[in-house]
Design a protein around this motif. Structure first.
Motif, PDB file in Angstrom:
ATOM      1  N   VAL A  30       0.862  -1.182   0.000  1.00  0.00           N
ATOM      2  CA  VAL A  30       0.000   0.000   0.000  1.00  0.00           C
ATOM      3  C   VAL A  30       0.897   1.230   0.000  1.00  0.00           C
ATOM      4  N   ALA A  31       0.574   2.194  -0.861  1.00  0.00           N
ATOM      5  CA  ALA A  31       1.359   3.423  -0.939  1.00  0.00           C
ATOM      6  C   ALA A  31       1.164   4.260   0.332  1.00  0.00           C
ATOM      7  N   ALA A  32       2.046   5.206   0.536  1.00  0.00           N
ATOM      8  CA  ALA A  32       1.991   6.059   1.732  1.00  0.00           C
ATOM      9  C   ALA A  32       0.672   6.821   1.824  1.00  0.00           C
ATOM     10  N   ASP A  33       0.066   7.158   0.688  1.00  0.00           N
ATOM     11  CA  ASP A  33      -1.203   7.899   0.706  1.00  0.00           C
ATOM     12  C   ASP A  33      -2.417   6.980   0.794  1.00  0.00           C
ATOM     13  N   GLY A  34      -2.193   5.671   0.971  1.00  0.00           N
ATOM     14  CA  GLY A  34      -3.289   4.733   1.153  1.00  0.00           C
ATOM     15  C   GLY A  34      -3.841   4.122  -0.118  1.00  0.00           C
ATOM     16  N   THR A  35      -3.301   4.492  -1.284  1.00  0.00           N
ATOM     17  CA  THR A  35      -3.791   3.923  -2.538  1.00  0.00           C
ATOM     18  C   THR A  35      -3.238   2.522  -2.744  1.00  0.00           C
ATOM     19  N   GLU A  36      -3.992   1.706  -3.435  1.00  0.00           N
ATOM     20  CA  GLU A  36      -3.577   0.336  -3.729  1.00  0.00           C
ATOM     21  C   GLU A  36      -2.460   0.340  -4.772  1.00  0.00           C
ATOM     22  N   PRO A  37      -1.618  -0.687  -4.788  1.00  0.00           N
ATOM     23  CA  PRO A  37      -0.553  -0.766  -5.786  1.00  0.00           C
ATOM     24  C   PRO A  37      -1.120  -0.953  -7.195  1.00  0.00           C
ATOM     25  N   VAL A  38      -0.376  -0.503  -8.181  1.00  0.00           N
ATOM     26  CA  VAL A  38      -0.794  -0.584  -9.571  1.00  0.00           C
ATOM     27  C   VAL A  38      -0.422  -1.950 -10.137  1.00  0.00           C
ATOM     28  N   SER A  39      -1.365  -2.564 -10.859  1.00  0.00           N
ATOM     29  CA  SER A  39      -1.094  -3.822 -11.549  1.00  0.00           C
ATOM     30  C   SER A  39      -0.744  -3.533 -12.998  1.00  0.00           C
ATOM     31  N   THR A  40       0.238  -4.245 -13.516  1.00  0.00           N
ATOM     32  CA  THR A  40       0.581  -4.172 -14.929  1.00  0.00           C
ATOM     33  C   THR A  40       0.580  -5.590 -15.477  1.00  0.00           C
ATOM     34  N   TYR A  41       0.392  -5.700 -16.786  1.00  0.00           N
ATOM     35  CA  TYR A  41       0.295  -7.005 -17.430  1.00  0.00           C
ATOM     36  C   TYR A  41       1.261  -7.060 -18.597  1.00  0.00           C
ATOM     37  N   ARG A  42       1.864  -8.230 -18.802  1.00  0.00           N
ATOM     38  CA  ARG A  42       2.791  -8.463 -19.912  1.00  0.00           C
ATOM     39  C   ARG A  42       2.639  -9.894 -20.384  1.00  0.00           C
ATOM     40  N   LEU A  43       2.915 -10.101 -21.677  1.00  0.00           N
ATOM     41  CA  LEU A  43       3.023 -11.464 -22.163  1.00  0.00           C
ATOM     42  C   LEU A  43       4.311 -12.048 -21.624  1.00  0.00           C
ATOM     43  N   ALA A  44       4.411 -13.354 -21.616  1.00  0.00           N
ATOM     44  CA  ALA A  44       5.621 -14.014 -21.138  1.00  0.00           C
ATOM     45  C   ALA A  44       6.844 -13.577 -21.940  1.00  0.00           C
ATOM     46  N   ILE A  45       6.673 -13.162 -23.204  1.00  0.00           N
ATOM     47  CA  ILE A  45       7.799 -12.710 -24.034  1.00  0.00           C
ATOM     48  C   ILE A  45       8.104 -11.235 -23.845  1.00  0.00           C
TER      49      ILE A  45
END
Length: 70
Positions: A30-45
């Motif tokens: 959790v960030a210092a300001d209380g926001t949730e972490p950001v999710s990112t997506y990638r292909l295996a390559i």
């Protein structure tokens, strides 16, 4: 800040090809300001994937739409 691999799943395009997708999240829970972490997506390559909502994704470079295989 580093990202941590938190999940993997398969997604299918309109032509039936299957893509292995990996989900990453920022290493701090959790960030210092209380926001949730950001999710990112990638292909295996390494190609970037954009989350569109629900079970829908898009390959950033080519614009190919993907649907998560459940």
């Amino acid at each position: 800040m580093a990202s941590v691999l938190v999940g993997q799943f398969h997604a299918r395009d309109e032509e039936g090809r299957i893509y292995p997708v990996q989900e990453f999240r920022e290493s701090q829970p959790v960030a210092a300001d209380g926001t949730e972490p950001v999710s990112t997506y990638r292909l295996a390559i390494g190609d970037r994937v954009r989350y569109l909502g629900g079970e829908e994704f898009e390959l950033v470079q080519s614009g190919i739409k993907l649907t998560r295989v459940v």
